[in-house]
Design an enzyme around this catalytic site. Structure first.
Site, PDB file in Angstrom:
ATOM      1  N   HIS A  30      14.580  -9.770   6.651  1.00  0.00           N
ATOM      2  CA  HIS A  30      13.572  -8.657   7.339  1.00  0.00           C
ATOM      3  C   HIS A  30      14.035  -7.788   8.610  1.00  0.00           C
ATOM      4  O   HIS A  30      13.599  -6.731   8.802  1.00  0.00           O
ATOM      5  CB  HIS A  30      12.274  -9.230   7.798  1.00  0.00           C
ATOM      6  CG  HIS A  30      11.527  -9.597   6.549  1.00  0.00           C
ATOM      7  ND1 HIS A  30      10.741  -9.071   6.261  1.00  0.00           N
ATOM      8  CD2 HIS A  30      11.884 -10.967   5.805  1.00  0.00           C
ATOM      9  CE1 HIS A  30      10.101  -9.781   4.940  1.00  0.00           C
ATOM     10  NE2 HIS A  30      10.763 -10.984   4.782  1.00  0.00           N
TER      11      HIS A  30
ATOM     12  N   ASP B  29      15.623  -1.980  14.546  1.00  0.00           N
ATOM     13  CA  ASP B  29      14.437  -2.385  13.875  1.00  0.00           C
ATOM     14  C   ASP B  29      14.863  -2.691  12.191  1.00  0.00           C
ATOM     15  O   ASP B  29      15.511  -1.923  11.751  1.00  0.00           O
ATOM     16  CB  ASP B  29      13.215  -1.894  14.037  1.00  0.00           C
ATOM     17  CG  ASP B  29      12.210  -2.578  14.439  1.00  0.00           C
ATOM     18  OD1 ASP B  29      12.031  -3.863  13.670  1.00  0.00           O
ATOM     19  OD2 ASP B  29      11.142  -2.232  14.868  1.00  0.00           O
TER      20      ASP B  29
HETATM   21  C1  GDG Z   1       9.830  -8.017  11.209  1.00  0.00           C
HETATM   22  C2  GDG Z   1      11.154  -7.051  11.537  1.00  0.00           C
HETATM   23  C3  GDG Z   1      10.010  -5.474   9.552  1.00  0.00           C
HETATM   24  C4  GDG Z   1       1.490  -5.710  16.363  1.00  0.00           C
HETATM   25  N1  GDG Z   1       0.554  -5.892  17.290  1.00  0.00           N
HETATM   26  C5  GDG Z   1      -0.601  -6.295  17.132  1.00  0.00           C
HETATM   27  C6  GDG Z   1      -0.425  -6.569  15.383  1.00  0.00           C
HETATM   28  N2  GDG Z   1       0.770  -6.022  15.159  1.00  0.00           N
HETATM   29  C7  GDG Z   1       1.069  -5.911  13.660  1.00  0.00           C
HETATM   30  C8  GDG Z   1       1.687  -4.615  13.422  1.00  0.00           C
HETATM   31  C9  GDG Z   1       2.665  -4.814  12.205  1.00  0.00           C
HETATM   32  C10 GDG Z   1       3.266  -6.019  12.586  1.00  0.00           C
HETATM   33  O1  GDG Z   1       2.279  -6.550  13.547  1.00  0.00           O
HETATM   34  C11 GDG Z   1       4.632  -6.088  13.304  1.00  0.00           C
HETATM   35  O2  GDG Z   1       5.546  -5.456  12.236  1.00  0.00           O
HETATM   36  P1  GDG Z   1       6.799  -4.690  12.412  1.00  0.00           P
HETATM   37  O3  GDG Z   1       7.470  -4.572  11.221  1.00  0.00           O
HETATM   38  O4  GDG Z   1       6.449  -3.632  13.139  1.00  0.00           O
HETATM   39  O5  GDG Z   1       7.581  -5.691  13.319  1.00  0.00           O
HETATM   40  P2  GDG Z   1       8.194  -7.357  13.634  1.00  0.00           P
HETATM   41  O6  GDG Z   1       7.080  -8.225  13.811  1.00  0.00           O
HETATM   42  O7  GDG Z   1       9.352  -7.441  14.409  1.00  0.00           O
HETATM   43  O8  GDG Z   1       8.519  -7.793  12.066  1.00  0.00           O
HETATM   44  C12 GDG Z   1      10.435  -5.602  11.356  1.00  0.00           C
HETATM   45  C13 GDG Z   1       9.028  -6.804   9.415  1.00  0.00           C
HETATM   46  O9  GDG Z   1       9.592  -7.959   9.738  1.00  0.00           O
HETATM   47  C14 GDG Z   1       8.664  -6.845   7.797  1.00  0.00           C
HETATM   48  O10 GDG Z   1      10.016  -6.893   7.076  1.00  0.00           O
HETATM   49  O11 GDG Z   1       9.425  -4.270   9.306  1.00  0.00           O
HETATM   50  O12 GDG Z   1      11.591  -4.597  11.281  1.00  0.00           O
HETATM   51  O13 GDG Z   1      11.361  -6.927  12.685  1.00  0.00           O
HETATM   52  O14 GDG Z   1       2.079  -5.006  11.078  1.00  0.00           O
HETATM   53  O15 GDG Z   1       0.525  -3.741  12.956  1.00  0.00           O
HETATM   54  N3  GDG Z   1      -1.594  -6.649  14.563  1.00  0.00           N
HETATM   55  C15 GDG Z   1      -2.729  -7.222  15.436  1.00  0.00           C
HETATM   56  N4  GDG Z   1      -2.907  -6.857  16.541  1.00  0.00           N
HETATM   57  C16 GDG Z   1      -1.880  -6.640  17.385  1.00  0.00           C
HETATM   58  O16 GDG Z   1      -1.673  -6.520  18.671  1.00  0.00           O
HETATM   59  N5  GDG Z   1      -3.767  -7.488  14.441  1.00  0.00           N
END
Ligand code: GDG
Length: 447
Positions: free
Chosen positions: A158, A352
């Site tokens: 990921h 990312d």
């Molecule tokens: C890894 C990789 C890749 C965030 N704050 C809150 C909240 N979130 C949710 C977001 C989003 C998720 O968490 C974060 O996803 P990301 O993709 O931005 O980042 P990572 O956690 O680092 O994920 C990344 C991913 O895996 C999938 O393959 O895209 O690059 O690092 O859905 O909305 N959700 C809630 N409250 C928050 O305060 N409910």
């Protein structure tokens, strides 16, 4: 057709799977609908005891069986906090200088992967398809092969995969690369990651199949939540607090890969260089604390506390706070509506894998009056979302100029850019991601 066996460090609760909260769970929830599935991983408990292998805890819900094991406190520290999050995570995000390498932790990482394999292997049936998730489990495929497992095993990374020279600065890198030969198919997020990983595998003489499978979200589900939440009392409070001002929004786990200090500095530069926005715009950063027991994350939090205090101290007026910064998680349905309300979605990772927040921001917009996405060119989502306003987050002036452009962008151009991005967000979804990966894995020759 046999079962799908998903392996991930943390296993979602049965409730999380049926409610499909995050990207991975949404994608897999769709792929496993009606399909016999085994989901294996760590239980989240550190009550395990050294000496004897733990018994897996088994829970059945519909067609899904959850099998989880406890780790010992020592294993959790070395495998998860140590090697996964303080060594592999920085290296894969191109930050070799932040790596806190320790050979002991590499050994515990290998030990836990071998333990996973020992417990999982006897639970497998010959026509199962195994799908291993993420950087905590690089060596699991090879460990399962050592246990005699012959079924198809796929792996999805990921997070980014850095250029060969960078990855191989990690002591033990060649071992991890060699172990990837245990997988029949390795998926990464972007063409760039695929090129980097192929280069590294070639350098150590490993022959493995690597493909780019960018992950997506459930855009329609997120858009529905965004609309539904508009009437909530939280949104009423936000409207009142904004008092007609524009809103810039950032949402990230509190992680140094996300470029949050850089974003704060870019916002400050906007106030400095473009006085017309003073008093007219509010920046809200939602950054739930994560991995709070890893040293680098503690120091990031201190840095942000200080920056937020300084920026507000310098620029606030008696009736205006420039920057709001929340380190608690926000409920998902509130978050979706806040996205919809935001004039600008500001996403500035230094690296990312994908960045689902960028895609969620697009999905949540009002088609008649959409906001503008300002996106780092170092996000895995950048090639798909090329109609965002692109920035190099290392230059605060670039962020400031992009914000100024976004805040004054005519509606016609906002709609044009949003329509192109919204199409991209619908082209690859969480469900199509899982489907495409599993179809490619099924097409690989059997061992
Ligand atoms: C890894 C990789 C890749 C965030 N704050 C809150 C909240 N979130 C949710 C977001 C989003 C998720 O968490 C974060 O996803 P990301 O993709 O931005 O980042 P990572 O956690 O680092 O994920 C990344 C991913 O895996 C999938 O393959 O895209 O690059 O690092 O859905 O909305 N959700 C809630 N409250 C928050 O305060 N409910």
């Amino acid at each position: 057709m046999g079962r799908l066996v998903v392996v991930s460090n943390r296993v979602p609760s049965p409730r999380e799977v049926t409610q499909a909260a995050g990207g991975l769970t949404v994608g897999l929830a769709d792929a496993i609908k009606g399909q016999p599935t085994l989901w294996f991983g760590w239980s989240g408990s550190t009550q395990g005891r050294d000496g004897a292998d733990p018994e897996p805890g088994i829970v059945r819900k519909g067609t899904v069986t959850f099998a989880t094991i406890d780790l010992t406190a020592r294993q959790h520290k070395g495998f998860y906090q140590g090697f996964s999050n303080a060594i592999l995570w920085p290296v894969c995000h191109y930050r070799v200088g932040l790596m806190q390498y320790s050979r002991d932790e590499l050994e515990v990482y290998l030990e836990v992967n071998a333990l996973f394999a020992r417990i999982l292997a006897p639970l497998l049936e010959p026509d199962d398809t195994v799908w291993v998730q993420d950087y905590q489990l690089f060596p699991l495929g090879a460990a399962l092969r050592r246990e005699g497992v012959k079924t198809r095993i796929g792996f999805f990374l990921h997070i980014p995969f850095p250029p060969e020279q960078l990855f191989r600065a990690l002591p033990g890198a060649d071992l991890l690369l060699t172990d990837l030969s245990g997988y029949d198919l390795i998926g990464v997020q972007t063409a760039q990651d695929a090129g980097n990983l192929r280069g590294a595998l070639q350098a150590v003489g490993v022959d493995a199949t690597v493909g780019a499978f960018p992950i997506g979200i459930d855009p329609d589900g997120f858009a529905r939540q965004a609309v539904r939440g508009e009437a909530s009392k939280e949104m009423g409070r936000l409207t009142q607090a904004l008092a007609g001002r524009a809103l810039i929004l950032g949402v990230d786990r509190l992680d140094y890969s996300k470029g949050i200090p850089e974003r704060f500095l870019g916002f400050e530069r906007l106030l400095k260089r473009f006085p017309a926005h003073r008093g007219k715009v509010s920046f809200l950063q939602v950054a739930p604390v994560s991995r709070g027991d890893v040293a680098e994350y503690k120091s990031l939090r201190r840095q942000l506390d200080e920056l937020a205090g300084r920026i507000n101290g310098e620029w606030a007026e008696i009736d205006w706070i420039p920057l709001r910064y929340i380190t608690r998680p926000m409920p998902r349905k509130v978050l979706a509506s806040v996205h919809r309300r935001a004039t600008v979605g500001l996403v500035t990772p230094l690296r990312d894998g994908m960045n689902l927040v960028a895609k969620e921001y697009v999905a949540a917009q009002n088609p008649d009056d959409p906001g503008v996405l300002v996106l780092s060119k170092f996000a895995g989502a950048a090639p798909e979302l090329s109609d965002a306003v692109m920035v190099n987050p290392l230059d605060p002036d670039e962020i400031a100029e992009a914000l100024d452009l976004a805040l004054s962008m005519p509606r016609k151009e906002r709609i044009r850019r949003w329509e192109a991005m919204n199409e991209a967000v619908h082209r690859v979804t969480a469900a199509s991601w899982a489907r495409d990966f599993l179809a490619a894995l099924a097409a690989m020759p059997a061992r």
